[in-house]
Design a protein around this motif. Structure first.
Motif, mmCIF file in Angstrom:
data_model
loop_
_atom_site.group_PDB
_atom_site.id
_atom_site.type_symbol
_atom_site.label_atom_id
_atom_site.label_comp_id
_atom_site.label_asym_id
_atom_site.label_seq_id
_atom_site.Cartn_x
_atom_site.Cartn_y
_atom_site.Cartn_z
ATOM 1 N N LYS A 29 -5.587 12.152 1.056
ATOM 2 C CA LYS A 29 -4.664 11.023 0.952
ATOM 3 C C LYS A 29 -5.245 10.006 -0.020
ATOM 4 O O LYS A 29 -6.440 9.734 0.010
ATOM 5 C CB LYS A 29 -4.450 10.365 2.316
ATOM 6 N N VAL A 30 -4.369 9.461 -0.860
ATOM 7 C CA VAL A 30 -4.746 8.430 -1.828
ATOM 8 C C VAL A 30 -3.838 7.236 -1.591
ATOM 9 O O VAL A 30 -2.629 7.402 -1.423
ATOM 10 C CB VAL A 30 -4.584 8.945 -3.278
ATOM 11 N N VAL A 31 -4.411 6.044 -1.580
ATOM 12 C CA VAL A 31 -3.626 4.830 -1.391
ATOM 13 C C VAL A 31 -3.765 3.973 -2.647
ATOM 14 O O VAL A 31 -4.873 3.711 -3.115
ATOM 15 C CB VAL A 31 -4.078 4.034 -0.145
ATOM 16 N N PRO B 288 -5.927 1.592 -7.537
ATOM 17 C CA PRO B 288 -6.463 2.487 -6.501
ATOM 18 C C PRO B 288 -7.134 1.679 -5.393
ATOM 19 O O PRO B 288 -7.926 0.776 -5.669
ATOM 20 C CB PRO B 288 -7.502 3.329 -7.248
ATOM 21 N N LEU B 289 -6.782 1.982 -4.137
ATOM 22 C CA LEU B 289 -7.351 1.276 -2.997
ATOM 23 C C LEU B 289 -8.276 2.165 -2.168
ATOM 24 O O LEU B 289 -9.315 1.711 -1.712
ATOM 25 C CB LEU B 289 -6.245 0.706 -2.107
ATOM 26 N N SER B 290 -7.885 3.427 -1.954
ATOM 27 C CA SER B 290 -8.739 4.305 -1.152
ATOM 28 C C SER B 290 -8.366 5.772 -1.351
ATOM 29 O O SER B 290 -7.268 6.092 -1.771
ATOM 30 C CB SER B 290 -8.655 3.948 0.328
ATOM 31 N N VAL B 291 -9.330 6.622 -1.013
ATOM 32 C CA VAL B 291 -9.133 8.067 -0.983
ATOM 33 C C VAL B 291 -9.711 8.549 0.340
ATOM 34 O O VAL B 291 -10.829 8.180 0.703
ATOM 35 C CB VAL B 291 -9.865 8.774 -2.153
ATOM 36 N N THR B 292 -8.946 9.356 1.069
ATOM 37 C CA THR B 292 -9.408 9.925 2.324
ATOM 38 C C THR B 292 -9.352 11.441 2.200
ATOM 39 O O THR B 292 -8.306 11.993 1.839
ATOM 40 C CB THR B 292 -8.525 9.465 3.504
ATOM 41 N N SER C 109 -2.140 0.300 -4.594
ATOM 42 C CA SER C 109 -1.336 -0.894 -4.388
ATOM 43 C C SER C 109 0.005 -0.662 -5.075
ATOM 44 O O SER C 109 0.164 0.302 -5.830
ATOM 45 C CB SER C 109 -2.034 -2.125 -4.984
ATOM 46 N N GLU D 15 1.022 5.355 -0.163
ATOM 47 C CA GLU D 15 0.168 6.511 0.098
ATOM 48 C C GLU D 15 0.744 7.776 -0.517
ATOM 49 O O GLU D 15 1.929 8.060 -0.390
ATOM 50 C CB GLU D 15 0.010 6.706 1.607
ATOM 51 N N GLU E 40 0.857 -1.169 0.000
ATOM 52 C CA GLU E 40 0.000 0.000 0.000
ATOM 53 C C GLU E 40 0.898 1.225 0.000
ATOM 54 O O GLU E 40 1.721 1.393 0.900
ATOM 55 C CB GLU E 40 -0.924 0.009 1.213
#
Length: 114
Positions: free
Chosen positions: A53-55, A62-66, A57, A44, A42
């Motif tokens: 924040k973007v995560v 793309p895994l997540s956006v906060t 792999s 970031e 992961e």
């Protein structure tokens, strides 16, 4: 063709060729392991001092956006710019990671194009 020379390869050349095949097999196995590792990584990226924040792999899925609630009042254009900047940051980190890991894998092999 002179006798005992085969296709122009002497025994020394055959040894070199055998070693090259062994190295290629090692690189192939290493590349398989690296791909598995990248899938689990992961990475970031962030922007706005951590407001977005973007995560991704290790292989850039793309895994997540906060998004911090603090930035929501800034408007769609600012938020869009922050998300884009965080994605670019994560992408740059992931490509750097992949390049470094491939260099470790192929280091010293003098492979063309690497």
């Amino acid at each position: 063709m002179s006798q005992g020379q085969g296709f122009g390869f002497g025994l020394g050349k055959m040894k070199e060729l055998t070693e090259a095949f062994k190295k290629a097999q090692q690189v192939q196995e290493g590349a398989r392991r690296l791909q598995e590792e990248l899938e689990q990584m992961e990475i970031e990226g962030e922007s706005g001092g951590g407001l977005v924040k973007v995560v991704l792999s290790g292989n850039q899925e793309p895994l997540s956006v906060t998004i911090s609630p603090d930035v929501l009042g800034e408007g769609a254009e600012v938020l869009s710019d922050l998300v884009t900047a965080a994605m670019k940051d994560a992408y740059n980190k992931s490509t750097t990671t992949m390049r470094e890991r491939m260099e470790e894998l192929t280091g010293g092999l003098n492979l063309p194009g690497m």
